[in-house]
Scaffold this motif. Structure first.
Motif: not given
Length: 410
Positions: A377-396
């Motif tokens: 479902n959409a929630f699990e898809w977003l959960q898998q997507k952003y689980a390994s996403e790296k967040i930059s300090i300088r940009h959003s």
């Protein structure tokens, strides 16, 4: 004769002066009466009847009475008010409720009978004098626990028990508890069949709150549940045996009383033990009331737990609907975390529900659907997507700062 022609007449000057005075009088009268008639011709014209106008035939509007200011110190006057509708008497309302209670048990007659019961609620006919008869309608409607979830009468049950909440204050404590347990089956469970995601989520949160308010089940609850399951078919035999034993004991007690007091004088002699008997009677009454309250709470908790299990089973059946899956996961997981609040048989049912939901979760994550994509479902898809996403300090955006991300952000 010619000399005496003007004899006896006033002089000419006097006559003219009198004529002038008479004309002045007439002019003064005309000023005082401006609408007076001046000539005979005018009187003849105005004396003729005028044609009647249509506006004169209309009924004049009643003048609105201006309320007079109340004088301090005086009592307000009573005004008469007339009723436009006839109110039904209490006996008529009771007869109507008894007829509804006799017909509402039938599934074919339930829609019409429930609408009549709702009309009585909306008309304010449910009063302390008629509350027991109204509760008999609800009790007859819930004589079968599974009939309220029949697709042909789901809407009628929902409407009846939703309207019954307006009359809940008039019922006593026991009746209110039963109404609360029945509302879970008739309203909350039927709302779980909806196609509205907002309503489904709202009912799921209500079930979670109800589960959290349940007390933790004790060993006595488990023993009582097991005893009820075993003794369901043997209640009649037990009652008959106890009745025979009571009949045999009563003559022996009467014989003992006759031997101790053959002449019946003990009732006439005042004894000091009467006060003790009264105090003992009060204690017995309080103990009896406590036992009744405990039995009422046990019955209420039993019905409430059974209704919650029914709601969980209905929700779990809708797991194939994509937008229901996340809500069902959270609901069944909450019930599994609070499984200690249910009895032993109900704990087994909740564990089975959680196992089936968990198995379907794994299938959706690992299996493939017809389209070739992961069945999530959409929630699990977003959960898998952003689980390994790296967040930059300088940009959003992501740490890589790809160009398509910049274009998407504008």
């Amino acid at each position: 004769m010619a000399d005496n022609l003007f004899e006896g007449l006033p002089p000419p000057s006097h006559h003219e002066h009198q004529h002038e005075q008479q004309e002045e009088k007439e002019k003064g009268e005309q000023k005082q009466q401006p609408f007076s008639l001046k000539s005979s011709s005018n009187t003849h014209r105005e004396s003729s009847p005028k044609p009647i106008l249509k506006s004169a035939l209309k009924r004049p509007k009643p003048s609105e009475s201006i309320p007079e200011p109340e004088v301090p110190g005086t009592a307000p006057e009573k005004r008469l008010r007339f009723k436009t509708t006839m109110d039904a008497s209490e006996t008529q309302v009771i007869e109507a409720m008894q007829k509804i209670a006799s017909h509402i048990k039938s599934p074919t007659k339930f829609p019409k009978a429930s609408k009549l019961a709702i009309q009585l609620i909306q008309a304010g006919s449910v009063k302390p004098g008629t509350s027991d008869h109204f509760f008999a309608i609800l009790e007859a409607a819930m004589s079968s626990a599974t009939s309220c979830n029949d697709p042909s009468v789901q809407g009628d049950y929902h409407a009846l028990f939703s309207a019954a909440q307006d009359a809940a204050e008039i019922l006593n404590k026991k009746q209110r508890n039963l109404l609360t347990a029945w509302t879970l089956r008739a309203v909350v469970a039927n709302d779980l069949f909806t196609d509205d995601s907002f309503v489904f989520s709202k009912m799921a949160s209500k079930l979670k709150d109800t589960i959290s308010t349940l007390p933790i089940a004790t060993e006595d609850d488990d023993v009582e549940e097991a005893a009820i399951l075993k003794e369901e078919g043997h209640e009649t035999e037990v009652t008959n045996a106890s009745g025979d034993s009571q009949k045999e004991q009563v003559p022996d007690e009467e014989k003992k009383k006759d031997e101790s007091d053959p002449f019946g004088l003990d009732a006439l002699i005042p004894s000091a033990g009467k006060k003790d008997d009264r105090a003992k009677g009060k204690k017995d009454a309080t103990v009896k009331n406590k036992k009744e309250d405990e039995e009422e709470t046990k019955t209420f908790l039993k019905l409430q737990r059974e209704a919650l299990i029914t709601c969980l089973e209905i929700a779990a059946r809708r797991y194939k609907t994509a937008w229901c899956q996340t809500v069902i996961d959270i609901l069944v997981k909450h019930a599994f975390d609070n499984v200690a609040r249910f009895t032993s048989k109900q704990r087994v049912a909740i564990e089975k529900l959680w196992a089936s939901v968990r198995e379907q979760q794994i299938r959706r994550k690992q299996g493939k659907s017809v389209s070739g994509k992961l069945d999530v479902n959409a929630f699990e898809w977003l959960q898998q997507k952003y689980a390994s996403e790296k967040i930059s300090i300088r940009h959003s955006v992501g740490a890589s700062g790809e160009r398509h991300a910049e274009q998407w952000l504008g």
